[in-house]
Motif scaffolding. Structure first.
Motif, PDB file in Angstrom:
ATOM      1  N   ALA A  14       0.348   1.180  -4.933  1.00 51.69           N
ATOM      2  CA  ALA A  14       1.594   1.274  -3.947  1.00 51.69           C
ATOM      3  C   ALA A  14       2.908   1.889  -4.449  1.00 51.69           C
ATOM      4  O   ALA A  14       3.424   2.695  -3.778  1.00 51.69           O
ATOM      5  N   LEU A  15       3.193   1.791  -5.876  1.00 52.43           N
ATOM      6  CA  LEU A  15       4.453   2.290  -6.298  1.00 52.43           C
ATOM      7  C   LEU A  15       3.800   3.598  -7.151  1.00 52.43           C
ATOM      8  O   LEU A  15       4.688   4.025  -8.067  1.00 52.43           O
ATOM      9  N   ASN A  16       2.724   4.154  -7.037  1.00 52.03           N
ATOM     10  CA  ASN A  16       2.153   5.201  -7.791  1.00 52.03           C
ATOM     11  C   ASN A  16       3.243   6.171  -7.895  1.00 52.03           C
ATOM     12  O   ASN A  16       3.703   6.929  -6.877  1.00 52.03           O
ATOM     13  N   ASP A  17       3.663   6.415  -9.106  1.00 51.83           N
ATOM     14  CA  ASP A  17       4.883   7.242  -9.546  1.00 51.83           C
ATOM     15  C   ASP A  17       4.511   8.705  -9.433  1.00 51.83           C
ATOM     16  O   ASP A  17       5.593   9.533  -9.598  1.00 51.83           O
ATOM     17  N   GLY A  53       5.122  20.597  12.793  1.00 55.08           N
ATOM     18  CA  GLY A  53       4.769  21.715  11.446  1.00 55.08           C
ATOM     19  C   GLY A  53       3.445  20.926  11.099  1.00 55.08           C
ATOM     20  O   GLY A  53       2.409  20.102  11.629  1.00 55.08           O
ATOM     21  N   ARG A  54       3.261  21.238   9.903  1.00 59.55           N
ATOM     22  CA  ARG A  54       2.130  20.786   8.930  1.00 59.55           C
ATOM     23  C   ARG A  54       2.596  19.924   7.817  1.00 59.55           C
ATOM     24  O   ARG A  54       3.526  19.932   7.469  1.00 59.55           O
ATOM     25  N   GLY A  55       1.351  19.173   7.426  1.00 55.64           N
ATOM     26  CA  GLY A  55       1.745  18.301   6.160  1.00 55.64           C
ATOM     27  C   GLY A  55       1.873  16.866   6.836  1.00 55.64           C
ATOM     28  O   GLY A  55       1.623  16.488   7.753  1.00 55.64           O
ATOM     29  N   VAL A  56       1.727  16.160   5.314  1.00 57.51           N
ATOM     30  CA  VAL A  56       1.546  14.814   5.399  1.00 57.51           C
ATOM     31  C   VAL A  56       2.582  14.090   4.394  1.00 57.51           C
ATOM     32  O   VAL A  56       3.067  14.958   3.440  1.00 57.51           O
ATOM     33  N   TYR A  57       3.151  13.147   4.828  1.00 58.27           N
ATOM     34  CA  TYR A  57       4.133  12.220   3.735  1.00 58.27           C
ATOM     35  C   TYR A  57       3.658  10.846   3.291  1.00 58.27           C
ATOM     36  O   TYR A  57       2.536  10.381   4.271  1.00 58.27           O
ATOM     37  N   ALA A  58       3.947  10.688   2.247  1.00 53.87           N
ATOM     38  CA  ALA A  58       3.384   9.318   1.725  1.00 53.87           C
ATOM     39  C   ALA A  58       4.586   8.540   1.631  1.00 53.87           C
ATOM     40  O   ALA A  58       5.613   8.907   1.185  1.00 53.87           O
ATOM     41  N   TYR A  59       4.464   7.292   1.773  1.00 52.12           N
ATOM     42  CA  TYR A  59       5.484   6.246   1.712  1.00 52.12           C
ATOM     43  C   TYR A  59       4.856   4.807   1.242  1.00 52.12           C
ATOM     44  O   TYR A  59       3.668   4.369   1.653  1.00 52.12           O
ATOM     45  N   THR A  60       5.690   4.001   0.483  1.00 51.02           N
ATOM     46  CA  THR A  60       5.162   2.538   0.140  1.00 51.02           C
ATOM     47  C   THR A  60       5.688   1.740   1.182  1.00 51.02           C
ATOM     48  O   THR A  60       6.544   1.935   1.939  1.00 51.02           O
ATOM     49  N   VAL A  61       4.784   0.750   1.430  1.00 50.61           N
ATOM     50  CA  VAL A  61       5.019  -0.380   2.539  1.00 50.61           C
ATOM     51  C   VAL A  61       4.494  -1.596   1.828  1.00 50.61           C
ATOM     52  O   VAL A  61       3.431  -1.494   0.924  1.00 50.61           O
ATOM     53  N   ALA A  62       5.128  -2.536   2.268  1.00 52.16           N
ATOM     54  CA  ALA A  62       4.667  -4.017   1.806  1.00 52.16           C
ATOM     55  C   ALA A  62       4.888  -5.110   3.073  1.00 52.16           C
ATOM     56  O   ALA A  62       5.780  -4.847   3.978  1.00 52.16           O
ATOM     57  N   GLY A  63       4.275  -6.123   3.100  1.00 49.18           N
ATOM     58  CA  GLY A  63       4.348  -7.042   4.132  1.00 49.18           C
ATOM     59  C   GLY A  63       3.997  -8.333   3.600  1.00 49.18           C
ATOM     60  O   GLY A  63       3.116  -8.401   2.613  1.00 49.18           O
ATOM     61  N   SER A 108       0.739  -1.209  -0.168  1.00 52.94           N
ATOM     62  CA  SER A 108      -0.042   0.112  -0.055  1.00 52.94           C
ATOM     63  C   SER A 108       0.964   1.333  -0.061  1.00 52.94           C
ATOM     64  O   SER A 108       1.984   1.286   0.163  1.00 52.94           O
ATOM     65  N   LEU A 109       0.353   2.208  -0.248  1.00 53.26           N
ATOM     66  CA  LEU A 109       0.944   3.662  -0.120  1.00 53.26           C
ATOM     67  C   LEU A 109       0.151   4.133   1.087  1.00 53.26           C
ATOM     68  O   LEU A 109      -0.840   4.693   1.168  1.00 53.26           O
ATOM     69  N   ASP A 110       0.846   4.419   2.235  1.00 42.60           N
ATOM     70  CA  ASP A 110       0.585   4.892   3.491  1.00 42.60           C
ATOM     71  C   ASP A 110       0.737   6.468   3.540  1.00 42.60           C
ATOM     72  O   ASP A 110       1.627   7.034   2.856  1.00 42.60           O
ATOM     73  N   ASN A 133       9.357   2.315   2.089  1.00 41.48           N
ATOM     74  CA  ASN A 133      10.125   3.331   1.363  1.00 41.48           C
ATOM     75  C   ASN A 133      10.872   2.555   0.261  1.00 41.48           C
ATOM     76  O   ASN A 133      10.309   1.665  -0.682  1.00 41.48           O
ATOM     77  N   ALA A 134      11.942   3.092  -0.006  1.00 41.29           N
ATOM     78  CA  ALA A 134      12.948   2.734  -1.304  1.00 41.29           C
ATOM     79  C   ALA A 134      12.965   0.911  -0.987  1.00 41.29           C
ATOM     80  O   ALA A 134      12.893   0.353  -2.341  1.00 41.29           O
ATOM     81  N   GLU A 135      13.262   0.585   0.001  1.00 43.37           N
ATOM     82  CA  GLU A 135      13.239  -1.147  -0.032  1.00 43.37           C
ATOM     83  C   GLU A 135      11.816  -1.486  -0.352  1.00 43.37           C
ATOM     84  O   GLU A 135      11.968  -2.623  -0.926  1.00 43.37           O
ATOM     85  N   ALA A 136      10.985  -1.277   0.040  1.00 43.25           N
ATOM     86  CA  ALA A 136       9.494  -1.606  -0.329  1.00 43.25           C
ATOM     87  C   ALA A 136       9.563  -1.560  -1.903  1.00 43.25           C
ATOM     88  O   ALA A 136       9.027  -2.548  -2.697  1.00 43.25           O
ATOM     89  N   ARG A 137       9.555  -0.339  -2.465  1.00 41.45           N
ATOM     90  CA  ARG A 137       9.518  -0.027  -3.929  1.00 41.45           C
ATOM     91  C   ARG A 137      10.432  -1.204  -4.680  1.00 41.45           C
ATOM     92  O   ARG A 137      10.226  -1.670  -5.704  1.00 41.45           O
TER      93      ARG A 137
END
Length: 121
Positions: free
Chosen positions: A106-109, A31-41, A22-24, A81-85
């Motif tokens: 999950a890999l949404n470029d 501060g403000r904001g949200v970041y997205a990251y790729t995860v797999a399990g 998924s892309l979590d 992150n990069a390892e999941a990608r």
């Protein structure tokens, strides 16, 4: 470490049935904001299978955990992150339609790993 293509196909078969991607998103603690990251399990009750999958795909193996049903112990493989990608890109060519769609999402470029988003997803 070089991994044989047969090993990747074996891992892909296991991931097809037991894995997830998924892309979590995560709110920043400052501060403000949200970041997205790729995860797999992937989770399994078979320690030897979990260890073999981890050897092939890299990442970390966690466990054992008590199974919700209390019958067998559960082993969980996770990457982010990069390892999941990297792992998902290796598995993608061997996936069926449903899991391929999940991996592609999950890999949404259009949203690189740990990319700061102006609005939450």
């Amino acid at each position: 470490m070089a991994v044989d293509r047969r090993d990747i196909r074996w891992a892909a078969g296991l991931f097809e049935g037991e894995g997830w991607a998924s892309l979590d998103t995560h709110k920043r603690s400052y501060g403000r904001g949200v970041y997205a990251y790729t995860v797999a399990g992937l989770s399994t009750t078979d320690e030897d299978v979990a260890r073999t999958f981890t050897r092939i795909m890299g990442g970390k193996l966690f466990g054992p955990y008590e199974n919700k049903r209390g019958v067998k112990q559960l082993w969980t493989w996770k990457v982010r992150n990069a390892e999941a990608r990297r792992a998902l890109q290796r598995l993608l060519p061997y996936m069926g339609e449903r899991r391929s769609a999940q991996i592609k999402a999950a890999l949404n470029d259009s949203i690189p790993a740990r990319h700061e988003l102006s609005t939450p997803l």
